[in-house]
Design a protein around this motif. Structure first.
Motif, PDB file in Angstrom:
ATOM      1  N   GLY A 103     -24.353  -2.949  -0.583  1.00 36.13           N
ATOM      2  CA  GLY A 103     -22.946  -2.552  -0.535  1.00 36.13           C
ATOM      3  C   GLY A 103     -22.149  -2.609  -1.813  1.00 36.13           C
ATOM      4  N   HIS A 104     -22.760  -2.918  -2.970  1.00 35.25           N
ATOM      5  CA  HIS A 104     -21.937  -3.124  -4.166  1.00 35.25           C
ATOM      6  C   HIS A 104     -21.235  -1.846  -4.610  1.00 35.25           C
ATOM      7  N   CYS A 105     -21.899  -0.687  -4.471  1.00 39.84           N
ATOM      8  CA  CYS A 105     -21.245   0.560  -4.873  1.00 39.84           C
ATOM      9  C   CYS A 105     -20.099   0.910  -3.926  1.00 39.84           C
ATOM     10  N   LEU A 106     -20.307   0.738  -2.628  1.00 37.28           N
ATOM     11  CA  LEU A 106     -19.234   0.976  -1.648  1.00 37.28           C
ATOM     12  C   LEU A 106     -18.055   0.065  -1.939  1.00 37.28           C
ATOM     13  N   ASN A 107     -18.341  -1.225  -2.097  1.00 38.47           N
ATOM     14  CA  ASN A 107     -17.289  -2.213  -2.360  1.00 38.47           C
ATOM     15  C   ASN A 107     -16.509  -1.848  -3.619  1.00 38.47           C
ATOM     16  N   ASP A 108     -17.220  -1.427  -4.650  1.00 41.31           N
ATOM     17  CA  ASP A 108     -16.573  -1.079  -5.921  1.00 41.31           C
ATOM     18  C   ASP A 108     -15.671   0.151  -5.770  1.00 41.31           C
ATOM     19  N   GLU A 167     -12.604  15.187   9.399  1.00 39.24           N
ATOM     20  CA  GLU A 167     -11.755  14.458   8.442  1.00 39.24           C
ATOM     21  C   GLU A 167     -11.219  15.379   7.341  1.00 39.24           C
ATOM     22  N   GLY A 168     -11.621  16.654   7.374  1.00 36.18           N
ATOM     23  CA  GLY A 168     -11.162  17.574   6.321  1.00 36.18           C
ATOM     24  C   GLY A 168     -11.687  17.163   4.955  1.00 36.18           C
ATOM     25  N   ALA A 169     -12.890  16.553   4.956  1.00 34.86           N
ATOM     26  CA  ALA A 169     -13.441  16.049   3.698  1.00 34.86           C
ATOM     27  C   ALA A 169     -13.955  17.179   2.808  1.00 34.86           C
ATOM     28  N   GLU A 170     -13.891  16.919   1.504  1.00 36.56           N
ATOM     29  CA  GLU A 170     -14.395  17.886   0.517  1.00 36.56           C
ATOM     30  C   GLU A 170     -15.501  17.274  -0.338  1.00 36.56           C
ATOM     31  N   LEU A 171     -15.658  15.947  -0.271  1.00 35.35           N
ATOM     32  CA  LEU A 171     -16.673  15.245  -1.061  1.00 35.35           C
ATOM     33  C   LEU A 171     -17.385  14.211  -0.202  1.00 35.35           C
ATOM     34  N   LEU A 172     -18.734  14.170  -0.326  1.00 40.85           N
ATOM     35  CA  LEU A 172     -19.553  13.158   0.349  1.00 40.85           C
ATOM     36  C   LEU A 172     -20.230  12.331  -0.745  1.00 40.85           C
ATOM     37  N   VAL A 173     -19.990  11.023  -0.729  1.00 35.16           N
ATOM     38  CA  VAL A 173     -20.573  10.150  -1.746  1.00 35.16           C
ATOM     39  C   VAL A 173     -21.661   9.290  -1.108  1.00 35.16           C
ATOM     40  N   LEU A 174     -22.871   9.367  -1.648  1.00 38.00           N
ATOM     41  CA  LEU A 174     -23.971   8.520  -1.172  1.00 38.00           C
ATOM     42  C   LEU A 174     -23.998   7.270  -2.042  1.00 38.00           C
ATOM     43  N   ALA A 175     -23.375   6.208  -1.528  1.00 36.91           N
ATOM     44  CA  ALA A 175     -23.223   4.964  -2.289  1.00 36.91           C
ATOM     45  C   ALA A 175     -24.324   3.997  -1.865  1.00 36.91           C
ATOM     46  N   ARG A 176     -25.539   4.310  -2.276  1.00 33.73           N
ATOM     47  CA  ARG A 176     -26.767   3.616  -1.884  1.00 33.73           C
ATOM     48  C   ARG A 176     -27.064   3.854  -0.405  1.00 33.73           C
ATOM     49  N   TYR A 177     -27.027   5.154  -0.073  1.00 35.62           N
ATOM     50  CA  TYR A 177     -27.456   5.576   1.277  1.00 35.62           C
ATOM     51  C   TYR A 177     -28.921   5.941   1.166  1.00 35.62           C
ATOM     52  N   MET A 178     -29.762   5.278   1.943  1.00 36.02           N
ATOM     53  CA  MET A 178     -31.202   5.356   1.699  1.00 36.02           C
ATOM     54  C   MET A 178     -31.968   6.249   2.665  1.00 36.02           C
ATOM     55  N   GLN A 179     -31.345   7.325   3.099  1.00 40.13           N
ATOM     56  CA  GLN A 179     -32.057   8.313   3.897  1.00 40.13           C
ATOM     57  C   GLN A 179     -32.030   9.646   3.149  1.00 40.13           C
TER      58      GLN A 179
END
Ligand SMILES: Nc1nc2c(c(=O)[nH]1)N[C@@H](CN(C=O)c1ccc(C(=O)N[C@@H](CCC(=O)O)C(=O)O)cc1)CN2
Length: 289
Positions: A103-108, A167-179
């Motif tokens: 979780g360090h990237c998410l937390n940051d 959510e009307g999102a425009e960006l998806l960030v993989l913050a150490r998503y391991m799939q």
């Protein structure tokens, strides 16, 4: 005129086209006719591809809407065979963040966002584990648990897409998503997914780069933020960082050293993307920092 001048809106034009004389003249002439004032401009003439890249940030009368300017810009865009896009500057980009069990990237990202250091609007956190449910709650953010197996991956990815769209999102960030995201999802969200890989690519692709680095005995380790494509760890690189290591460091120590580099590299990539500073140049990027 003066009244309209006082209230302004800032827009960003990003474009790429075959390189030739007259592009800057055409763009600046158009903006002058629009009563716009250029406040920031960057360009690249890429001799290797024969392409020209440009980012212009400009102020214009407050009642100006990006799509109206884009329509009026069509003749210039067609004349130069441009790929051009107008965006509202300084508008936080709606973003969904994905994480697994580290979780360090998410937390940051959450703390930088809370501290006003990232021009994004985090709409939701999605994970294939429940580990960060409470962290999401502490930031008053929706948390979606979507377990993934080889059997349910299509349904799981459809749930993610539904959340992204809802959510009307425009960006998806993989913050150490391991799939590994499917080809279909990568195509559907092309140019909208940023991953942080915990190595200095192209070295040490895959799920366990720090062990690979230890086994190889490298003296530098690093992290790479890149756009996600169907080819694992092969997407266009946005930003990289490195740290010196030595023979006395075991994989756990390398992992600990790498965390800070991952955080900084990912935050820069997310900020630059949200500020419309990145243009794709084939399987590479142009980053107007
Ligand atoms: N289509 C893509 N999806 C993802 C990418 C990508 O580049 N393209 N990057 C990954 C993140 N990642 C490295 O940065 C990575 C993640 C997972 C694996 C991997 O081998 N996963 C195993 C399962 C591992 C586990 O469950 O812990 C697998 O999927 O079989 C390699 C690299 C995110 N997605």
């Amino acid at each position: 005129m003066t009244q309209r001048r006082n209230q302004t809106v800032k827009l960003i034009l990003t474009l790429s086209c075959p390189d030739r004389p007259g592009i800057v003249h055409a763009v600046s002439g158009f903006l002058f006719a629009e009563e716009a004032n250029i406040v920031e401009a960057s360009q690249l003439n890429d001799a290797s591809t024969g392409l020209f890249f440009m980012r212009v940030k400009f102020e214009c009368p407050s009642d100006t809407r990006p799509r109206d300017v884009e329509e009026r810009f069509a003749s210039v865009s067609n004349d130069f065979a441009m790929q051009a896009k107008f965006s509202i500057a300084d508008r936080p980009m709606p973003t969904v963040i994905m994480v697994s069990q580290i979780g360090h990237c998410l937390n940051d990202l959450l703390f930088r966002h809370r501290s006003g250091l990232l021009p994004i609007d985090i709409r939701a956190i999605v994970s294939n584990h429940r580990d960060f449910y409470q962290l999401a709650a502490s930031y008053d953010l929706p948390f979606h648990y979507i377990p993934v197996t080889s059997a349910n991956k299509p349904e799981a990815e459809q749930k993610l897409l539904d959340i992204f769209q809802a959510e009307g999102a425009e960006l998806l960030v993989l913050a150490r998503y391991m799939q590994v995201l499917s080809n279909g999802l990568c195509q559907r969200l092309s140019g909208q997914v940023i991953n942080i890989h915990h190595s200095f690519l192209p070295s040490f692709k895959g799920a366990r780069p720090y062990q690979q680095a230890f086994d190889r005995g490298v003296k530098l380790i690093g992290a790479t933020a890149h756009y996600v494509t169907a080819d694992l760890d092969e997407g266009p690189i946005i930003e990289q960082g490195v740290e010196r290591v030595d023979h006395a460091m075991d994989p756990a120590t390398l992992t600990a050293i790498g965390r800070d580099t991952e955080n900084v590299v990912l935050a820069r990539a997310v900020k630059w993307h949200a500020e419309h500073r990145i243009l794709l140049n084939g399987y590479k990027t142009v980053v107007f920092q």
